[in-house]
Design a protein around this motif. Sequence first.
Motif, PDB file in Angstrom:
ATOM      1  N   ASP A 195       0.800  -1.226   0.000  1.00  0.00           N
ATOM      2  CA  ASP A 195       0.000   0.000   0.000  1.00  0.00           C
ATOM      3  C   ASP A 195       0.830   1.272   0.000  1.00  0.00           C
ATOM      4  O   ASP A 195       0.314   2.350   0.292  1.00  0.00           O
ATOM      5  CB  ASP A 195      -0.931   0.009   1.217  1.00  0.00           C
ATOM      6  N   ASP A 197       3.907   3.668  -2.211  1.00  0.00           N
ATOM      7  CA  ASP A 197       4.460   3.852  -3.557  1.00  0.00           C
ATOM      8  C   ASP A 197       5.885   4.386  -3.535  1.00  0.00           C
ATOM      9  O   ASP A 197       6.378   4.922  -4.528  1.00  0.00           O
ATOM     10  CB  ASP A 197       3.565   4.768  -4.385  1.00  0.00           C
ATOM     11  N   GLU A 299      -6.438  10.072   9.055  1.00  0.00           N
ATOM     12  CA  GLU A 299      -6.136  10.326   7.650  1.00  0.00           C
ATOM     13  C   GLU A 299      -5.607   9.086   6.946  1.00  0.00           C
ATOM     14  O   GLU A 299      -5.881   8.863   5.767  1.00  0.00           O
ATOM     15  CB  GLU A 299      -5.126  11.479   7.536  1.00  0.00           C
ATOM     16  N   GLN A 300      -4.836   8.262   7.642  1.00  0.00           N
ATOM     17  CA  GLN A 300      -4.315   7.042   7.019  1.00  0.00           C
ATOM     18  C   GLN A 300      -5.436   6.104   6.615  1.00  0.00           C
ATOM     19  O   GLN A 300      -5.304   5.348   5.654  1.00  0.00           O
ATOM     20  CB  GLN A 300      -3.358   6.334   7.978  1.00  0.00           C
ATOM     21  N   LEU A 302      -8.055   6.698   5.129  1.00  0.00           N
ATOM     22  CA  LEU A 302      -8.588   7.048   3.820  1.00  0.00           C
ATOM     23  C   LEU A 302      -7.675   6.659   2.668  1.00  0.00           C
ATOM     24  O   LEU A 302      -8.056   6.789   1.507  1.00  0.00           O
ATOM     25  CB  LEU A 302      -8.849   8.562   3.763  1.00  0.00           C
ATOM     26  N   HIS A 303      -6.489   6.166   2.984  1.00  0.00           N
ATOM     27  CA  HIS A 303      -5.501   5.870   1.941  1.00  0.00           C
ATOM     28  C   HIS A 303      -5.091   4.407   1.975  1.00  0.00           C
ATOM     29  O   HIS A 303      -4.021   4.046   2.456  1.00  0.00           O
ATOM     30  CB  HIS A 303      -4.285   6.774   2.110  1.00  0.00           C
ATOM     31  N   GLY A 304      -5.977   3.553   1.481  1.00  0.00           N
ATOM     32  CA  GLY A 304      -5.636   2.151   1.300  1.00  0.00           C
ATOM     33  C   GLY A 304      -5.785   1.262   2.508  1.00  0.00           C
ATOM     34  O   GLY A 304      -5.395   0.099   2.466  1.00  0.00           O
ATOM     35  N   LYS A 305      -6.324   1.765   3.606  1.00  0.00           N
ATOM     36  CA  LYS A 305      -6.507   0.932   4.786  1.00  0.00           C
ATOM     37  C   LYS A 305      -7.781   0.100   4.646  1.00  0.00           C
ATOM     38  O   LYS A 305      -8.594   0.289   3.741  1.00  0.00           O
ATOM     39  CB  LYS A 305      -6.564   1.792   6.044  1.00  0.00           C
ATOM     40  N   ALA A 338     -15.877   8.887   2.160  1.00  0.00           N
ATOM     41  CA  ALA A 338     -15.233   7.573   2.043  1.00  0.00           C
ATOM     42  C   ALA A 338     -16.251   6.436   2.000  1.00  0.00           C
ATOM     43  O   ALA A 338     -15.868   5.273   1.890  1.00  0.00           O
ATOM     44  CB  ALA A 338     -14.274   7.359   3.199  1.00  0.00           C
TER      45      ALA A 338
END
Length: 389
Positions: A195, A197, A299-300, A302-305, A338
């Motif tokens: 997860d 880059d 915030e984490q 919302l990003h691939g969790k 989300a």
Amino acid sequence: MVGAGPRVVVASDKFKGSLTSNQVATTVAEGVRRTCPDVTVDAVPVADGGDGTLAAAVAAGFEFVPATASGPTGEAVQSGFARRDATAVVELADASGLVRLPGGRPAPMTATSHGTGELVAAAIDRGCTRIILGIGGSASTDGGAGLVRALGARLLDADGAPVGEGGGALAAATSLDLTALRERMAGVEVVVACDVDNPLTGRAGAAAVYGPQKGADAEQVAELDDRLTRWADLVVRATGRDFRDTPGAGAAGGVGFAALALLGAELRPGIELMLELVGFHEHLAGADLVVTGEGALDEQTLHGKAVAGVAAAARASGVPVVAVCGTNRLDPARLRAAGVEAAYALTDLEPDVRRCIADPIPLLRQLGERIAADHLARSTMTGTERGFA
């Protein structure tokens, strides 16, 4: 059927340091049933590729196969992999993760991914030809050198002797022999749950971004970045291909790089891969509500969790989603964007976070009751109450 009870799918990640994903599902189900006795609850533990991945696979029907592996500092640890038919799930965190550091003491220069390679080897020896590798939670910054050495690669110094383990030891490496590795991996597909880059090296690389989290000071970060550059150069000479700048190469201290460059792996988003693995979309059919969750919504998330992935999949199927958590740092608008209608936090009931961590089950059970009252009331009405004759 008219009058049938509602169906709820609980697809939560763990509450780290407090509850496993299975415990979350069981406890939420108990609370929901207190308010809505005729509910059917379908527990689908999930993970995003980090710790908890192995448990999620076993809960989905994979067989746990125990195996002894080397921990990140070389000590033997009792680990294993999950198997279904010819597919194996290997969790890096369970063999080579921060949680396996003796006494929790970091070893930024010497920690290795070797034990993860031993688990992959054990799965291949048992006839598995597809390896799902979750690489979150790594304790090492060794570029995945330990991983591939456990699978047969030989990393040698100027005298032809094997170099030591860990990112620091890569300074002595002058040659790489891939003969045995290629023989071992022939016909084996590797898919990596990843997860991030980050590239392997540079300001956004494995050492610079994640090294400090693993105990590296500024001088060690610079040394490790130099060692990873040396390692990447060796790999290029051995393979003719350069993956150091590929997004995800810096994952797990460079395990992503070794998987791409030397195992021919495919990198996929962790939660997407895990939802596929546990058959989540099949569980959505006929569901009235999905309850997802993790220890902290921030915030984490919302990003691939896991929460974001579950919510996206459920929304695509038209099933409403709510979340349970220990603490919630996201406002309602961010959650709705989300795909989460509402969040229920343990700290809503008990402001003391330490108490929430120490004794979460009674609080989570109460949240299950609230969820049922807020979202399943119409589902529990009789046919006449709904307006059916």
